[in-house]
Write a protein that holds these residues in place. Structure first.
Motif, PDB file in Angstrom:
ATOM      1  N   ASN A   5       0.826  -1.209   0.000  1.00 38.38           N
ATOM      2  CA  ASN A   5       0.000   0.000   0.000  1.00 38.38           C
ATOM      3  C   ASN A   5       0.864   1.265   0.000  1.00 38.38           C
ATOM      4  O   ASN A   5       0.576   2.217  -0.728  1.00 38.38           O
ATOM      5  CB  ASN A   5      -0.957   0.009   1.193  1.00 38.38           C
ATOM      6  N   ASN A   8       2.397   1.579  -3.492  1.00 36.64           N
ATOM      7  CA  ASN A   8       1.401   2.068  -4.462  1.00 36.64           C
ATOM      8  C   ASN A   8       1.044   3.533  -4.209  1.00 36.64           C
ATOM      9  O   ASN A   8       0.852   4.296  -5.155  1.00 36.64           O
ATOM     10  CB  ASN A   8       0.141   1.201  -4.433  1.00 36.64           C
ATOM     11  N   GLN A  26      -6.112   6.087 -10.544  1.00 35.44           N
ATOM     12  CA  GLN A  26      -6.344   4.647 -10.393  1.00 35.44           C
ATOM     13  C   GLN A  26      -5.571   4.093  -9.191  1.00 35.44           C
ATOM     14  O   GLN A  26      -6.124   3.351  -8.384  1.00 35.44           O
ATOM     15  CB  GLN A  26      -5.939   3.910 -11.678  1.00 35.44           C
ATOM     16  N   ASP A  30      -7.061   2.551  -5.704  1.00 31.51           N
ATOM     17  CA  ASP A  30      -6.731   1.203  -5.218  1.00 31.51           C
ATOM     18  C   ASP A  30      -6.307   1.211  -3.742  1.00 31.51           C
ATOM     19  O   ASP A  30      -6.636   0.297  -2.988  1.00 31.51           O
ATOM     20  CB  ASP A  30      -5.602   0.586  -6.062  1.00 31.51           C
TER      21      ASP A  30
END
Length: 181
Positions: A5, A8, A26, A30
Motif C-alpha cells: 500500500n 502504491n 487509479q 486502489d
C-alpha cells in the motif's frame, strides 16, 4: 500488504507529480480502501485532487461532467477528513470545489439560456421567411387573378368592338343598298 500500500501510494504520488492524472487516480483509488488510516486518508485526499484536476480540465468543454468530477472530489475530501479530521487542506479544497461547482453551474445556465435564445431567434427568422414566402405567393396569386380578369375584360372589350364594327359594316352595307334601290 502495508508495504504494498505504501509503495502504491508513493507510486501514485509520483504519477500525479508527472502529470499522469489518470494513472495516479487509479493507484490512489486502489489504496484508498486500505486499513492503514493515514494512507487511506491521504489517498482519498489525493484522489480528490486528481478528480479536481480532471474537473478543471473538463470545465470548458463539458461542464456537467466537470461538476460531477468536483462532487466526487468533495466526497473524497470528506472521506479524507474522516480519517484525518485535522487536514485543513481537505477543508479548503472542499470550499474551492464547491465554489467551482457554483461557478460552472451558473455558466452552464447562461450557456443554456444563450442556446435557447439562439434557437428562438432562428425559429423567428425561419417563421419570417416562411411568412414572407406566403405573402409573396399571395401577392403573385392576386396579380395572376387580376391579370386573368384584365385579360377577360380585354377579350370582352375586343369582342364588343368587333361586334360594333360588324354592325357598323352591316349598317353601311344596308345604307348603301337602300341608296342604290
Amino acid at each position: 500488504d502495508q508495504q504494498k500500500n505504501e509503495l502504491n501510494y508513493n507510486l501514485a504520488v509520483a504519477e500525479y507529480r508527472k502529470g499522469n492524472i489518470d494513472s495516479a487516480e487509479q493507484l490512489f483509488s486502489d489504496v484508498a480502501g486500505c486499513r492503514d488510516a493515514k494512507i487511506s486518508a491521504d489517498s482519498r485526499y489525493n484522489l480528490g485532487n486528481c478528480q479536481y484536476a480532471k474537473a478543471v480540465e473538463l470545465a470548458e468543454k463539458d461542464k456537467p461532467a466537470a461538476i460531477e468530477r468536483l462532487r466526487q472530489a468533495i466526497a473524497n475530501y470528506r472521506g479524507s477528513l474522516r480519517g484525518n479530521p485535522n487536514n485543513s487542506d481537505a477543508r479548503a479544497n472542499i470550499e474551492l470545489a464547491g465554489e467551482l461547482i457554483r461557478k460552472l453551474d451558473e455558466e452552464q445556465k447562461q450557456e443554456d439560456q444563450q442556446k435557447q435564445d439562439q434557437q428562438q431567434d432562428q425559429q423567428q427568422k425561419q417563421q419570417q421567411k416562411q411568412d414572407q414566402k406566403q405573402d409573396e405567393q399571395q401577392d403573385k396569386n392576386k396579380k395572376d387573378q387580376q391579370d386573368k380578369k384584365d385579360q377577360s375584360e380585354q377579350e370582352k372589350s375586343d369582342q364588343q368592338q368587333q361586334g360594333d364594327e360588324q354592325k357598323n359594316q352591316q349598317d353601311k352595307s344596308e345604307k348603301s343598298e337602300s341608296q342604290q334601290s
